[in-house]
Motif scaffolding. Structure first.
Motif, PDB file in Angstrom:
ATOM      1  N   VAL A 109       0.859  -1.182   0.000  1.00  0.00           N
ATOM      2  CA  VAL A 109       0.000   0.000   0.000  1.00  0.00           C
ATOM      3  C   VAL A 109       0.897   1.234   0.000  1.00  0.00           C
ATOM      4  CG1 VAL A 109      -0.238   0.177   2.521  1.00  0.00           C
ATOM      5  CG2 VAL A 109      -2.047   1.067   1.048  1.00  0.00           C
ATOM      6  N   ARG A 110       0.444   2.269  -0.660  1.00  0.00           N
ATOM      7  CA  ARG A 110       1.181   3.531  -0.678  1.00  0.00           C
ATOM      8  C   ARG A 110       0.291   4.599  -0.034  1.00  0.00           C
ATOM      9  NH1 ARG A 110       2.742   3.701  -5.740  1.00  0.00           N
ATOM     10  NH2 ARG A 110       4.494   2.408  -5.159  1.00  0.00           N
ATOM     11  N   VAL A 111       0.832   5.274   0.970  1.00  0.00           N
ATOM     12  CA  VAL A 111       0.116   6.326   1.680  1.00  0.00           C
ATOM     13  C   VAL A 111       0.724   7.667   1.273  1.00  0.00           C
ATOM     14  CG1 VAL A 111      -0.419   7.276   3.957  1.00  0.00           C
ATOM     15  CG2 VAL A 111      -0.389   4.789   3.617  1.00  0.00           C
ATOM     16  N   LYS A 112      -0.140   8.628   0.923  1.00  0.00           N
ATOM     17  CA  LYS A 112       0.334   9.959   0.535  1.00  0.00           C
ATOM     18  C   LYS A 112      -0.286  11.014   1.435  1.00  0.00           C
ATOM     19  CE  LYS A 112       1.157   9.038  -4.352  1.00  0.00           C
ATOM     20  NZ  LYS A 112       0.990   9.557  -5.722  1.00  0.00           N
ATOM     21  N   VAL A 113       0.555  11.967   1.835  1.00  0.00           N
ATOM     22  CA  VAL A 113       0.095  13.100   2.636  1.00  0.00           C
ATOM     23  C   VAL A 113       0.426  14.363   1.844  1.00  0.00           C
ATOM     24  CG1 VAL A 113       0.278  14.309   4.834  1.00  0.00           C
ATOM     25  CG2 VAL A 113       0.575  11.819   4.757  1.00  0.00           C
ATOM     26  N   PHE A 114      -0.593  15.138   1.486  1.00  0.00           N
ATOM     27  CA  PHE A 114      -0.414  16.367   0.729  1.00  0.00           C
ATOM     28  C   PHE A 114      -0.253  17.521   1.712  1.00  0.00           C
ATOM     29  CE2 PHE A 114      -2.260  13.353  -2.081  1.00  0.00           C
ATOM     30  CZ  PHE A 114      -1.819  13.685  -3.347  1.00  0.00           C
ATOM     31  N   LEU A 115       0.813  18.325   1.502  1.00  0.00           N
ATOM     32  CA  LEU A 115       1.180  19.367   2.460  1.00  0.00           C
ATOM     33  C   LEU A 115       1.285  20.729   1.771  1.00  0.00           C
ATOM     34  CD1 LEU A 115       4.048  17.268   4.023  1.00  0.00           C
ATOM     35  CD2 LEU A 115       1.815  17.687   5.058  1.00  0.00           C
ATOM     36  N   PRO A 116       0.868  21.792   2.451  1.00  0.00           N
ATOM     37  CA  PRO A 116       1.000  23.123   1.851  1.00  0.00           C
ATOM     38  C   PRO A 116       2.466  23.538   1.771  1.00  0.00           C
ATOM     39  CG  PRO A 116       0.281  23.308   4.120  1.00  0.00           C
ATOM     40  CD  PRO A 116       0.298  21.839   3.792  1.00  0.00           C
ATOM     41  N   ARG A 117       2.823  24.296   0.748  1.00  0.00           N
ATOM     42  CA  ARG A 117       4.200  24.751   0.562  1.00  0.00           C
ATOM     43  C   ARG A 117       4.651  25.678   1.684  1.00  0.00           C
ATOM     44  NH1 ARG A 117       5.392  23.407  -4.505  1.00  0.00           N
ATOM     45  NH2 ARG A 117       7.340  24.521  -4.772  1.00  0.00           N
ATOM     46  N   GLU A 118       3.732  26.458   2.228  1.00  0.00           N
ATOM     47  CA  GLU A 118       4.091  27.474   3.216  1.00  0.00           C
ATOM     48  C   GLU A 118       4.575  26.860   4.522  1.00  0.00           C
ATOM     49  OE1 GLU A 118       0.767  27.477   1.815  1.00  0.00           O
ATOM     50  OE2 GLU A 118       1.743  28.450   0.121  1.00  0.00           O
ATOM     51  N   ASN A 119       3.957  25.784   4.951  1.00  0.00           N
ATOM     52  CA  ASN A 119       4.333  25.154   6.221  1.00  0.00           C
ATOM     53  C   ASN A 119       4.251  23.639   6.065  1.00  0.00           C
ATOM     54  OD1 ASN A 119       4.955  24.654   8.895  1.00  0.00           O
ATOM     55  ND2 ASN A 119       2.869  24.983   9.606  1.00  0.00           N
ATOM     56  N   PRO A 120       5.173  23.047   5.303  1.00  0.00           N
ATOM     57  CA  PRO A 120       5.079  21.607   5.073  1.00  0.00           C
ATOM     58  C   PRO A 120       5.613  20.799   6.249  1.00  0.00           C
ATOM     59  CG  PRO A 120       6.961  22.475   3.905  1.00  0.00           C
ATOM     60  CD  PRO A 120       6.289  23.639   4.581  1.00  0.00           C
ATOM     61  N   SER A 121       4.725  20.456   7.157  1.00  0.00           N
ATOM     62  CA  SER A 121       5.150  19.648   8.298  1.00  0.00           C
ATOM     63  C   SER A 121       4.182  18.488   8.474  1.00  0.00           C
ATOM     64  CB  SER A 121       5.231  20.497   9.574  1.00  0.00           C
ATOM     65  OG  SER A 121       3.957  20.954   9.930  1.00  0.00           O
TER      66      SER A 121
END
Length: 174
Positions: free
Chosen positions: A100-112
């Protein structure tokens, strides 16, 4: 009228049934989005950053005992950064392990995003590399610092909006 309905049925996107792991997560109350399967047939799940650790812990308890790969990519200038995790179940009796592949999409401004180091130790250097190249902060990582670039490097070289410096200064080359 029948012709219009037939054309509409042909152009409509096919319904994709969620995979085994996605169904298991849904049955157990874990909020996520099934993104389909990749070219190899591996389930791809979108997870909110706040639910990464609970879902990762549940997947570990469900037998996904190996973090085969953790990485990141830039979806494009002005778009999200993505931290991904490729998990597999290693067992003695499986001809082909579940993946399985899990993806977390993060904003450029505060990628944490929370670190999964405490679940899979293999995340150590992989999260450091994603931090070094994209600037994604892995909260709770025990030693989050640059691994490929010099400590004083400014910027995140693999971001698509990165501007290379005009010169490079060699320090203590010999």
């Amino acid at each position: 009228m029948a012709d219009e309905q037939e054309q509409l049925a042909q152009t409509a996107a096919p319904i994709v049934e969620a995979g085994k792991t996605s169904k298991w997560l849904t049955e157990n109350g874990f909020d996520h989005e099934f993104l389909g399967r990749d070219a190899s047939g591996v389930e791809v799940l979108k997870v909110d950053r706040d639910f990464l650790v609970p879902i990762a812990t549940a997947l570990y308890a469900n037998g996904f005992n190996c973090l085969q790969c953790q990485g990141a990519y830039d979806a494009g200038p002005g778009q999200d950064l993505v931290s991904f995790y490729h998990l597999i179940k290693i067992s003695d009796d499986a001809d082909r392990p579940d993946e399985v592949r899990v993806k977390v999409f993060l904003p450029r401004e505060n990628p944490s995003v929370p670190s999964v180091y405490w679940i899979w130790k293999a995340a150590d250097w992989q999260e450091r590399e994603s931090y070094d190249m994209y600037g994604i902060v892995y909260e709770g990582h025990p030693n989050l610092k640059r691994i490929l670039m010099p400590e004083d490097w400014v910027g995140w070289p693999l971001r698509k909006d990165y501007i290379s410096p005009d010169f490079y200064e060699l320090q203590d080359a010999y």
